[in-house]
Design a protein around this motif. Structure first.
Motif, mmCIF file in Angstrom:
data_model
loop_
_atom_site.group_PDB
_atom_site.id
_atom_site.type_symbol
_atom_site.label_atom_id
_atom_site.label_comp_id
_atom_site.label_asym_id
_atom_site.label_seq_id
_atom_site.Cartn_x
_atom_site.Cartn_y
_atom_site.Cartn_z
ATOM 1 N N ASP A 142 0.830 -1.194 0.000
ATOM 2 C CA ASP A 142 0.000 0.000 0.000
ATOM 3 C C ASP A 142 0.872 1.254 0.000
ATOM 4 O O ASP A 142 1.994 1.242 0.530
ATOM 5 C CB ASP A 142 -0.901 0.021 1.236
ATOM 6 C CG ASP A 142 -1.978 -1.040 1.181
ATOM 7 O OD1 ASP A 142 -2.409 -1.376 0.056
ATOM 8 O OD2 ASP A 142 -2.396 -1.529 2.243
ATOM 9 N N PRO A 143 0.387 2.363 -0.573
ATOM 10 C CA PRO A 143 1.167 3.618 -0.554
ATOM 11 C C PRO A 143 1.460 4.045 0.873
ATOM 12 O O PRO A 143 0.625 3.911 1.767
ATOM 13 C CB PRO A 143 0.237 4.614 -1.255
ATOM 14 C CG PRO A 143 -0.696 3.780 -2.071
ATOM 15 C CD PRO A 143 -0.887 2.506 -1.305
ATOM 16 N N GLU A 144 2.657 4.576 1.074
ATOM 17 C CA GLU A 144 3.049 5.009 2.408
ATOM 18 C C GLU A 144 2.613 6.442 2.696
ATOM 19 O O GLU A 144 2.532 6.847 3.853
ATOM 20 C CB GLU A 144 4.568 4.883 2.565
ATOM 21 C CG GLU A 144 5.055 3.442 2.480
ATOM 22 C CD GLU A 144 6.547 3.318 2.696
ATOM 23 O OE1 GLU A 144 7.202 4.368 2.899
ATOM 24 O OE2 GLU A 144 7.065 2.185 2.673
ATOM 25 N N GLU A 145 2.350 7.219 1.659
ATOM 26 C CA GLU A 145 1.922 8.598 1.838
ATOM 27 C C GLU A 145 0.397 8.687 1.768
ATOM 28 O O GLU A 145 -0.234 7.975 0.986
ATOM 29 C CB GLU A 145 2.541 9.493 0.759
ATOM 30 C CG GLU A 145 4.059 9.532 0.794
ATOM 31 C CD GLU A 145 4.587 10.118 2.080
ATOM 32 O OE1 GLU A 145 3.940 11.055 2.618
ATOM 33 O OE2 GLU A 145 5.632 9.644 2.566
ATOM 34 N N PRO A 146 -0.206 9.570 2.570
ATOM 35 C CA PRO A 146 -1.663 9.713 2.519
ATOM 36 C C PRO A 146 -2.117 10.316 1.198
ATOM 37 O O PRO A 146 -1.401 11.094 0.565
ATOM 38 C CB PRO A 146 -1.964 10.646 3.701
ATOM 39 C CG PRO A 146 -0.698 11.418 3.896
ATOM 40 C CD PRO A 146 0.419 10.469 3.556
ATOM 41 N N MET A 147 -3.309 9.922 0.776
ATOM 42 C CA MET A 147 -3.884 10.465 -0.448
ATOM 43 C C MET A 147 -5.396 10.363 -0.358
ATOM 44 O O MET A 147 -5.927 9.508 0.366
ATOM 45 C CB MET A 147 -3.370 9.702 -1.671
ATOM 46 C CG MET A 147 -3.710 8.231 -1.687
ATOM 47 S SD MET A 147 -3.003 7.388 -3.121
ATOM 48 C CE MET A 147 -1.258 7.602 -2.791
ATOM 49 N N PRO A 148 -6.127 11.248 -1.065
ATOM 50 C CA PRO A 148 -7.588 11.172 -1.023
ATOM 51 C C PRO A 148 -8.082 9.911 -1.713
ATOM 52 O O PRO A 148 -7.680 9.611 -2.838
ATOM 53 C CB PRO A 148 -8.023 12.430 -1.779
ATOM 54 C CG PRO A 148 -6.875 12.751 -2.685
ATOM 55 C CD PRO A 148 -5.643 12.338 -1.942
ATOM 56 N N ALA A 149 -8.931 9.165 -1.030
ATOM 57 C CA ALA A 149 -9.426 7.911 -1.588
ATOM 58 C C ALA A 149 -10.848 7.669 -1.115
ATOM 59 O O ALA A 149 -11.234 8.058 -0.008
ATOM 60 C CB ALA A 149 -8.533 6.739 -1.190
ATOM 61 N N ARG A 150 -11.630 7.016 -1.945
ATOM 62 C CA ARG A 150 -12.979 6.558 -1.601
ATOM 63 C C ARG A 150 -12.928 5.047 -1.485
ATOM 64 O O ARG A 150 -12.456 4.358 -2.401
ATOM 65 C CB ARG A 150 -13.958 6.965 -2.704
ATOM 66 C CG ARG A 150 -15.329 6.246 -2.661
ATOM 67 C CD ARG A 150 -16.226 6.785 -1.560
ATOM 68 N NE ARG A 150 -17.320 5.870 -1.267
ATOM 69 C CZ ARG A 150 -18.501 5.855 -1.868
ATOM 70 N NH1 ARG A 150 -18.741 6.700 -2.860
ATOM 71 N NH2 ARG A 150 -19.445 5.015 -1.498
ATOM 72 N N ASP A 151 -13.393 4.510 -0.355
ATOM 73 C CA ASP A 151 -13.444 3.067 -0.194
ATOM 74 C C ASP A 151 -14.789 2.669 0.387
ATOM 75 O O ASP A 151 -15.438 3.437 1.083
ATOM 76 C CB ASP A 151 -12.297 2.563 0.699
ATOM 77 C CG ASP A 151 -12.414 3.090 2.117
ATOM 78 O OD1 ASP A 151 -12.410 4.321 2.289
ATOM 79 O OD2 ASP A 151 -12.522 2.275 3.051
ATOM 80 N N ASP A 152 -15.189 1.449 0.061
ATOM 81 C CA ASP A 152 -16.437 0.913 0.579
ATOM 82 C C ASP A 152 -16.363 -0.601 0.461
ATOM 83 O O ASP A 152 -15.455 -1.140 -0.181
ATOM 84 C CB ASP A 152 -17.624 1.456 -0.206
ATOM 85 C CG ASP A 152 -18.873 1.583 0.673
ATOM 86 O OD1 ASP A 152 -18.994 0.801 1.637
ATOM 87 O OD2 ASP A 152 -19.720 2.445 0.379
#
Length: 284
Positions: free
Chosen positions: A136-146
């Protein structure tokens, strides 16, 4: 409590997800696991129908020593993504076996034989590198999950998921994952707790990038995949994979009626003024 009277405490609460209270201490046991046999195997996207079909039959046979998931993966054509995976659909198998490496190799053999791997990184690995399994990416980023919990994964369910996000489908979703459940999560603990979804066989999770220009198309893609699999849904969710719980009735799906009643009574008794009103709300 307001942000001007107690700013540090206010923002500590604001950043949390548990509506019932604050965790001020946590005790847990560490397991002596210096290494594991596992890692990631990546396959070409064209092999997705064969691989998801094999996974649906293979995963329920695995012992408790194994954790496994499989994902339809679409990552951009950028560094440090490995060249064979850039800008195309691939299939990402995740496998971890705690135990003898030879036994682990026997357990993973059916999936290795299902299609020709592009990258096979399954090996004896120090536990400190467990993050490499999912990468998984180590840096935060905007994402939509469900997510949805599934009773099972029959051929019709596999076909429905592939029709919504498989080869030949244009979608902005980065990950469409099927995570095998069962094992310890399916067993009631000696001391009752509020973990829900124990009766599910698989968790279907979808993740897409969520900068403002993409939000509409990502929302539609998330709905397309989840709606395709909904006939096989348990009707419940795991709260850790809840994603966007925008209304109390969505968050409440994570618990059984008895557990939800207990949580509601605890919340009403200990927080009648709704101080803990952020994150996932279970009250109207």
């Amino acid at each position: 409590m307001t942000s001007d009277r107690e700013p540090d405490l206010f923002w500590a609460l604001r950043g949390g997800k548990c509506e019932v209270g604050i965790v001020t201490g946590l005790e847990f046991d560490l397991m002596p696991v210096p290494s594991y046999y596992g890692g990631a195997i990546y396959f070409a996207g064209a092999d997705a129908p064969r691989l998801l079909t094999e996974f649906a039959q293979w995963a329920p046979t695995l012992p408790d020593s194994v954790t496994a998931s499989i994902a339809l993966l679409r990552v951009p054509d950028i560094d440090p993504v490995p060249t064979p995976l850039r800008g195309t659909l691939s299939v990402h198998l995740r496998f971890v076996h705690i135990g003898d490496a030879a036994r682990g190799a026997e357990l993973i053999a059916p999936m290795r034989a299902a299609a020709r791997p592009l990258i096979d990184a399954v090996a004896v690995t120090p536990y400190a590198q467990i993050g490499s399994v999912h990468s998984d990416p180590e840096e935060p980023m905007p994402a939509r999950d469900d997510s949805l919990l599934l009773r099972g994964l029959p051929p019709a369910a596999v076909d429905a998921i592939l029709a919504a996000a498989g080869p030949g489908v244009e979608t902005p979703l980065v990950i469409v994952e099927l995570r095998h459940l069962g094992g310890a999560i399916a067993r009631d603990p000696a001391v009752p707790n509020a973990v829900g979804g124990r009766g599910a066989a698989f968790c279907l999770t979808v993740i897409g990038p969520y900068p403002p220009p993409l939000r509409g198309v990502v929302d539609a893609a998330v709905g397309s995949v989840l709606n395709a699999a909904r006939p096989w849904s348990t009707g419940s969710t795991l709260i850790n994979f809840q994603g966007f719980a925008t209304a109390p009735h969505e968050a409440r799906r994570a618990w059984s009626a008895d557990t939800l009643d207990r949580l509601t009574r605890v919340t009403s008794t200990w927080d009648p003024d709704r101080r803990f009103r952020f994150g996932y709300s279970i009250l109207d």
